[in-house]
Design a protein around this motif. Structure first.
Motif: not given
Ligand SMILES: Cc1ncc(COP(=O)(O)O)c(C=O)c1O
Length: 393
Positions: A142-149, A151-155
């Motif tokens: 779900x995070x991979x589908x989330x298009x906001x950097x 939330x991706x930072x650090x992962x």
């Protein structure tokens, strides 16, 4: 009785520090109101971020909870579960055809995970088109589908070689990006965390058409918008489209954790025994409660009420804000006021007046109250908005 400072100290000492919290702890809730440890009343326009759809401690929900707790809370999906089958039937009656089959999980992220797995299994394809500024949850898929950097930072790297991102609303990009390798397109029908962004009907209809043309599945994430909030039972209905898979959570349990995916017989048939599962998903307790939630929304016409009240409220807010460069937008009782840097300040102003609102996307005041909110509570917020605007001009 524990004092606020003791609770705060305990939280800081023993909890992960992954949330930034307001300086308050609530002890009781009734309808659209919350009460802190000293008994102060707050008007709750956050509703657990679109969760407490019937308000706090709705008498019929409380009664259902008590009855079911006394009877049966959990059994495994190794056995038939009456309440689960009844909830699936209730969902089928409020979904358009051919969406008649449900699978239950425990949260929005889990629902999206299940939907993505189902699309991959059904189409035997691997790629998924998602959009920038979206939010689909915190688990890896779900995070991979989330298009906001942010939330991706650090992962990173998250699921690489799976997701292709386009801008929300970009019709040409949609036509280009969805190919014969695409298993699914995943979209919120109104972006929530992204700042209450309503897409054009043309974009949503193109998504539907392009998926049909290229054999991809359209996943609509109704986790935040679902169950009457936007003035229709589901927000995709505003665009006259029928998705292949719908994901639900938040409001469905009226405060109790549940998630669901709903699809047609044909799409659902891709999952066989063993393809997917959840220990807690679809337990008798939460299913009985969710069935009651649906029953109340339907019988009290809370979707139509949200539409009428929301439309009037949005236009009133627009006129209240007309001296300011604020953008008021949304549908039904899912409303955003884009205030830029002032958003945080306005949230604090509301808090002083004991009104809870939340800031999303760093600049948008999000208003997602219980669908049973009274007209007098709405007027109370309008007064606070007016005093804020007057105090700034
Ligand atoms: C549209 C949308 N999808 C998925 C999620 C994730 O739901 P959960 O926090 O229950 O995993 C959210 C949560 O805010 C959401 O707004």
């Amino acid at each position: 009785m524990m004092k606020f400072e003791e609770i705060k100290k305990l939280s800081i000492s023993y909890l992960f520090a992954n949330y930034s919290r307001e300086e308050v702890c609530f002890e009781k809730g009734r309808g659209e109101f919350l009460y802190d440890l000293d008994g102060n009343e707050y008007l709750d326009l956050v509703a657990g971020i679109a969760v407490n759809i019937l308000g706090h401690c709705h008498p019929a929900i409380t009664k259902t909870v008590k009855e079911q707790v006394d009877k049966l809370v959990h059994v495994s999906n190794l056995y038939y579960i009456k309440e689960q089958a009844q909830l699936a039937q209730a969902l089928a009656t409020i979904m358009p055809e051919p969406l008649s089959r449900s699978l239950f999980v425990n949260s929005g992220a889990e629902a999206n995970e299940a939907a993505l797995k189902l699309a991959v299994k059904k189409t035997k394809r691997r790629r998924v088109v998602a959009v920038n500024n979206s939010f689909h949850g915190r688990t890896i898929g779900a995070l991979s589908a989330t298009g906001q950097q942010k939330y991706h930072d650090g992962f990173e790297p998250l699921l690489s070689n799976v997701f292709d991102f386009i801008n929300y609303g970009d019709i040409e990009a949609l036509k280009e990006m969805v190919t014969s390798d695409t298993a699914a397109v995943i979209l919120e029908p109104i972006q929530g965390e992204g700042g209450i962004v309503v897409p054009s009907a043309e974009f949503m209809r193109t998504a539907r058409d392009v998926c049909t043309d290229r054999g991809a599945l359209l996943i609509i994430d109704e986790v935040q918008t679902g169950l009457g909030r936007t003035g229709k039972m589901f927000a995709f209905e505003h665009f006259d489209i029928v998705p292949d898979i719908v994901t639900l959570a938040k409001g469905l349990g009226g405060g109790f954790p549940i998630g669901a995916i709903v699809s047609s017989d044909d799409v659902a048939s891709a999952f066989q025994p063993g393809s997917h599962g959840s220990t807690f998903g679809g337990n008798p307790f939460v299913c009985r409660v969710a069935t009651k939630v649906i029953e109340i929304i339907k019988s009290e016409g809370l979707d139509s009420r949200a539409r009428e009240i929301g439309e009037a409220w949005i236009s009133r807010m627009k006129s209240l804000c007309n001296s300011k460069p604020f953008d008021v937008r949304g549908k039904g009782l899912m409303i955003g006021i884009e205030m830029g840097e002032e958003a945080k300040q306005f949230q604090k102003f509301c808090f002083k007046d004991r009104i809870l609102v939340n800031v999303c996307a760093g600049k948008v005041i999000r208003i997602v109250p219980a669908l049973i909110i009274s007209e007098s509570s709405i007027s109370r917020f309008d007064q606070t908005l007016l005093s804020y605007i007057n105090s700034r001009s």
